[in-house]
Design a protein around this motif. Structure first.
Motif, PDB file in Angstrom:
ATOM      1  N   ASP A   1     -12.047   7.527  10.541  1.00  0.00           N
ATOM      2  CA  ASP A   1     -13.497   7.715  10.582  1.00  0.00           C
ATOM      3  C   ASP A   1     -14.103   7.480   9.203  1.00  0.00           C
ATOM      4  N   ARG A   2     -13.452   8.044   8.183  1.00  0.00           N
ATOM      5  CA  ARG A   2     -13.965   7.853   6.826  1.00  0.00           C
ATOM      6  C   ARG A   2     -13.881   6.383   6.405  1.00  0.00           C
ATOM      7  N   PHE A   3     -12.799   5.723   6.815  1.00  0.00           N
ATOM      8  CA  PHE A   3     -12.629   4.298   6.497  1.00  0.00           C
ATOM      9  C   PHE A   3     -13.758   3.478   7.122  1.00  0.00           C
ATOM     10  N   LEU A   4     -14.044   3.743   8.397  1.00  0.00           N
ATOM     11  CA  LEU A   4     -15.101   3.000   9.084  1.00  0.00           C
ATOM     12  C   LEU A   4     -16.472   3.296   8.475  1.00  0.00           C
ATOM     13  N   ASP A   5     -16.722   4.559   8.123  1.00  0.00           N
ATOM     14  CA  ASP A   5     -17.988   4.916   7.480  1.00  0.00           C
ATOM     15  C   ASP A   5     -18.146   4.149   6.164  1.00  0.00           C
ATOM     16  N   MET A   6     -17.067   4.095   5.394  1.00  0.00           N
ATOM     17  CA  MET A   6     -17.108   3.384   4.118  1.00  0.00           C
ATOM     18  C   MET A   6     -17.399   1.903   4.345  1.00  0.00           C
ATOM     19  N   ALA A   7     -16.744   1.276   5.325  1.00  0.00           N
ATOM     20  CA  ALA A   7     -16.945  -0.150   5.583  1.00  0.00           C
ATOM     21  C   ALA A   7     -18.371  -0.434   6.032  1.00  0.00           C
TER      22      ALA A   7
ATOM     23  N   LYS B   1     -11.707 -11.420   8.077  1.00  0.00           N
ATOM     24  CA  LYS B   1     -11.248 -11.596   6.709  1.00  0.00           C
ATOM     25  C   LYS B   1     -11.119 -10.216   6.078  1.00  0.00           C
ATOM     26  N   MET B   2     -10.140 -10.077   5.189  1.00  0.00           N
ATOM     27  CA  MET B   2      -9.906  -8.792   4.526  1.00  0.00           C
ATOM     28  C   MET B   2     -10.271  -8.917   3.051  1.00  0.00           C
ATOM     29  N   PRO B   3     -11.428  -8.401   2.631  1.00  0.00           N
ATOM     30  CA  PRO B   3     -11.812  -8.502   1.218  1.00  0.00           C
ATOM     31  C   PRO B   3     -10.909  -7.648   0.337  1.00  0.00           C
ATOM     32  N   PRO B   4     -10.465  -8.159  -0.799  1.00  0.00           N
ATOM     33  CA  PRO B   4      -9.572  -7.385  -1.682  1.00  0.00           C
ATOM     34  C   PRO B   4     -10.156  -6.044  -2.131  1.00  0.00           C
ATOM     35  N   HIS B   5     -11.487  -5.982  -2.336  1.00  0.00           N
ATOM     36  CA  HIS B   5     -12.099  -4.735  -2.815  1.00  0.00           C
ATOM     37  C   HIS B   5     -11.994  -3.615  -1.786  1.00  0.00           C
ATOM     38  N   LEU B   6     -11.546  -3.946  -0.577  1.00  0.00           N
ATOM     39  CA  LEU B   6     -11.394  -2.921   0.442  1.00  0.00           C
ATOM     40  C   LEU B   6     -10.424  -1.834  -0.017  1.00  0.00           C
ATOM     41  N   VAL B   7      -9.379  -2.223  -0.743  1.00  0.00           N
ATOM     42  CA  VAL B   7      -8.382  -1.256  -1.221  1.00  0.00           C
ATOM     43  C   VAL B   7      -9.025  -0.246  -2.170  1.00  0.00           C
ATOM     44  N   GLU B   8      -9.790  -0.750  -3.142  1.00  0.00           N
ATOM     45  CA  GLU B   8     -10.410   0.143  -4.127  1.00  0.00           C
ATOM     46  C   GLU B   8     -11.446   1.046  -3.469  1.00  0.00           C
ATOM     47  N   ASP B   9     -12.275   0.461  -2.587  1.00  0.00           N
ATOM     48  CA  ASP B   9     -13.314   1.266  -1.958  1.00  0.00           C
ATOM     49  C   ASP B   9     -12.727   2.312  -1.012  1.00  0.00           C
ATOM     50  N   ALA B  10     -11.630   1.954  -0.325  1.00  0.00           N
ATOM     51  CA  ALA B  10     -10.977   2.939   0.533  1.00  0.00           C
ATOM     52  C   ALA B  10     -10.362   4.050  -0.316  1.00  0.00           C
ATOM     53  N   ALA B  11      -9.747   3.682  -1.439  1.00  0.00           N
ATOM     54  CA  ALA B  11      -9.137   4.687  -2.310  1.00  0.00           C
ATOM     55  C   ALA B  11     -10.183   5.657  -2.849  1.00  0.00           C
TER      56      ALA B  11
ATOM     57  N   LEU C   1      -4.451   2.503   1.299  1.00  0.00           N
ATOM     58  CA  LEU C   1      -3.952   1.517   2.254  1.00  0.00           C
ATOM     59  C   LEU C   1      -2.577   0.992   1.846  1.00  0.00           C
ATOM     60  N   LEU C   2      -2.392   0.730   0.563  1.00  0.00           N
ATOM     61  CA  LEU C   2      -1.099   0.246   0.077  1.00  0.00           C
ATOM     62  C   LEU C   2      -0.150   1.425  -0.119  1.00  0.00           C
ATOM     63  N   PRO C   3       1.155   1.203   0.025  1.00  0.00           N
ATOM     64  CA  PRO C   3       2.109   2.309  -0.091  1.00  0.00           C
ATOM     65  C   PRO C   3       2.223   2.824  -1.516  1.00  0.00           C
ATOM     66  N   GLY C   4       2.406   4.124  -1.626  1.00  0.00           N
ATOM     67  CA  GLY C   4       2.653   4.746  -2.915  1.00  0.00           C
ATOM     68  C   GLY C   4       4.095   5.225  -3.014  1.00  0.00           C
ATOM     69  N   MET C   5       4.407   5.983  -4.067  1.00  0.00           N
ATOM     70  CA  MET C   5       5.757   6.487  -4.294  1.00  0.00           C
ATOM     71  C   MET C   5       6.243   7.302  -3.082  1.00  0.00           C
ATOM     72  N   GLY C   6       7.356   6.900  -2.507  1.00  0.00           N
ATOM     73  CA  GLY C   6       7.954   7.626  -1.393  1.00  0.00           C
ATOM     74  C   GLY C   6       7.306   7.372  -0.045  1.00  0.00           C
ATOM     75  N   ASP C   7       6.305   6.497   0.037  1.00  0.00           N
ATOM     76  CA  ASP C   7       5.620   6.243   1.306  1.00  0.00           C
ATOM     77  C   ASP C   7       6.453   5.395   2.261  1.00  0.00           C
ATOM     78  N   LEU C   8       7.323   4.542   1.743  1.00  0.00           N
ATOM     79  CA  LEU C   8       8.130   3.667   2.579  1.00  0.00           C
ATOM     80  C   LEU C   8       9.469   4.354   2.856  1.00  0.00           C
ATOM     81  N   GLU C   9       9.630   4.840   4.069  1.00  0.00           N
ATOM     82  CA  GLU C   9      10.855   5.580   4.443  1.00  0.00           C
ATOM     83  C   GLU C   9      11.816   4.634   5.165  1.00  0.00           C
ATOM     84  N   PRO C  10      13.054   4.475   4.646  1.00  0.00           N
ATOM     85  CA  PRO C  10      13.974   3.491   5.216  1.00  0.00           C
ATOM     86  C   PRO C  10      14.878   4.074   6.311  1.00  0.00           C
ATOM     87  N   GLU C  11      15.225   3.224   7.265  1.00  0.00           N
ATOM     88  CA  GLU C  11      16.263   3.505   8.255  1.00  0.00           C
ATOM     89  C   GLU C  11      17.031   2.213   8.461  1.00  0.00           C
ATOM     90  N   CYS C  12      18.346   2.247   8.293  1.00  0.00           N
ATOM     91  CA  CYS C  12      19.119   1.003   8.399  1.00  0.00           C
ATOM     92  C   CYS C  12      20.438   1.245   9.128  1.00  0.00           C
TER      93      CYS C  12
END
Length: 425
Positions: A95-101, A115-125, A131-142
């Motif tokens: 909801d917050r993401f859509l409000d921001m957009a 199209k995905m504007p690059p500034h979307l990352v900064e404005d969402a943050a 939107l992009l993964p941070g430390m420990g956000d990518l959990e592996p299973e193999c």
């Protein structure tokens, strides 16, 4: 690529090896790689993953909300299923993401245009949504039974960078929303008058005359800007990137500099006369504009192009530039145009010539059109349509401007003969 379950799963075919090229070419792919490499704990596993992904060892990639999956082959051809989990955004975060957009018209237009504007990352943050993964956000299973990231899951993450090159909406799908679902929600929210609020009451328009009459209640306009001391300096085009075929940087720099000079002149004129007194100037023809540009002392190669483009040649353009310096467009018209003086205009011209000299001093003049040439002397008078006389002198078999215009033909002719005398060797 295939889609499943209302856009909530997408499968991308295996990509070819990436020998000799980077994994990501677009902003989104490179941003994913930067986030991956900055948050990884084991650089050794990242190197192993890069080798496998570069060799084309990653099979078809399935992307679903919160999970990406692929089969990855070792160097010995052993296959392992690799999964990487990424936390989905909550309903409140979406909801917050859509409000921001919606608040940013540029984002709405770009997203609805897929199209995905690059500034979307900064404005969402800025609204607390990463939107992009941070430390420990990518959990592996193999399937290789590694307890943390291994070469297989790292290879899958590198392959995602290439998928984001193809379609950055993959990132939003991993965060929980399919492309169609997201765009439909965004379109509905953009069309709504207010988010969750009542529709405003319809208001009647106001008569234009009435609105204009109440203009005195508006705050005054700000003061006019001060004139800069000199024209602005255009940016330098001296870069390491080669110009495209047919483009000459020197010519572009010259045009930019002349444009800045002309803008400074127009601003000075507007500030001097005031907007209510300013009279719009007639648009120059291409030939006249070429002379205006040549009057700015361009480099030899640019001057050569202007001479050819104007159809005047180098000598003809030099004569036209001389006329431009003396009187701008009006002087060019007198240089190029020969017209027949008739009726009352002709009578006034003859009367001016008659009264300009005493009888014993009056030169012998040969009339042709709007031009009166002195018999036996290198001087000529040209009558402009505004009634002013322009002095001309003969130079190497051509008639060239010899001075500024005047209402008195005797003064104009004296200037022409004096200029001819000064040029005589």
């Amino acid at each position: 690529m295939t889609r499943h379950e209302g856009d909530l799963e997408r499968t991308f075919a295996a990509l070819p090896p990436a020998h000799g090229r980077g994994f990501a070419q677009t902003w989104w792919g490179q941003a994913w790689l930067k986030a991956l490499e900055e948050t990884a704990l084991d650089s050794g596993q990242l190197k192993a993953g890069r080798r496998l992904a570069r060799a084309g060892a990653v099979g078809a990639v399935s992307v679903r909300p919160g999970r990406i999956t692929a089969v990855v082959q070792d160097a010995d051809r052993a296959a392992h299923r690799a999964d990487v989990l990424l936390e989905e955004l909550t309903a409140e975060q979406w909801d917050r993401f859509l409000d921001m957009a919606v608040e940013r018209a540029g984002h709405v237009a770009a997203l609805l245009d897929r199209k995905m504007p690059p500034h979307l990352v900064e404005d969402a943050a800025a609204t607390g949504i990463e939107l992009l993964p941070g430390m420990g956000d990518l959990e592996p299973e193999c399937g290789c039974d590694a307890w943390d990231h291994c070469g297989h899951t790292a290879a899958l993450c590198y392959q995602v960078a290439r998928l984001l090159d193809q379609d950055p909406f993959v990132l939003l799908l991993m965060r929980g929303r399919g492309e169609d679902d997201l765009l439909n929600a965004l379109q509905a929210r953009s069309a709504a008058p207010t988010a969750g609020g009542p529709e405003p009451a319809r208001r009647e328009g106001v008569d234009a005359a009435e609105a204009y009459a109440t203009g005195d209640i508006l705050p005054p306009l700000p003061a006019l800007p001060e004139l800069p001391a000199e024209p602005g300096v255009p940016p330098s085009l001296d870069t390491e990137t080669s110009a495209a075929s047919g483009v000459e940087p020197a010519a572009l720099e010259f045009l930019a500099a002349r444009t800045a000079t002309e803008a400074h002149r127009l601003l000075a004129q507007a500030l001097r006369t005031g907007p209510e007194e300013h009279v719009a100037e007639a648009e120059l023809t291409p030939g006249q504009d070429a002379v205006r540009l040549a009057a700015g002392s361009p480099a030899d190669d640019v001057a050569e192009r202007l001479a050819d483009g104007s159809g005047r040649g180098r000598e003809g353009l030099a004569t036209a530039v001389r006329a431009w310096h003396l009187g701008g467009v009006a002087a060019l018209v007198v240089l190029d145009e020969e017209w027949t003086v008739q009726g009352e205009t002709h009578a006034r011209a003859c009367a001016a010539l008659e009264s300009a000299w005493d009888e014993e001093e009056r030169p012998s003049l040969r009339e042709q059109g709007n031009r009166w040439t002195v018999v036996g002397a290198p001087g000529q008078l040209r009558l402009g349509r505004d009634g002013r006389w322009w002095p001309y002198r003969e130079e190497r078999g051509r008639w060239v401007p010899a001075g500024a215009p005047t209402r008195d033909p005797a003064t104009a002719l004296a200037a022409a003969l004096q200029a001819a005398e000064e040029e005589r060797p």
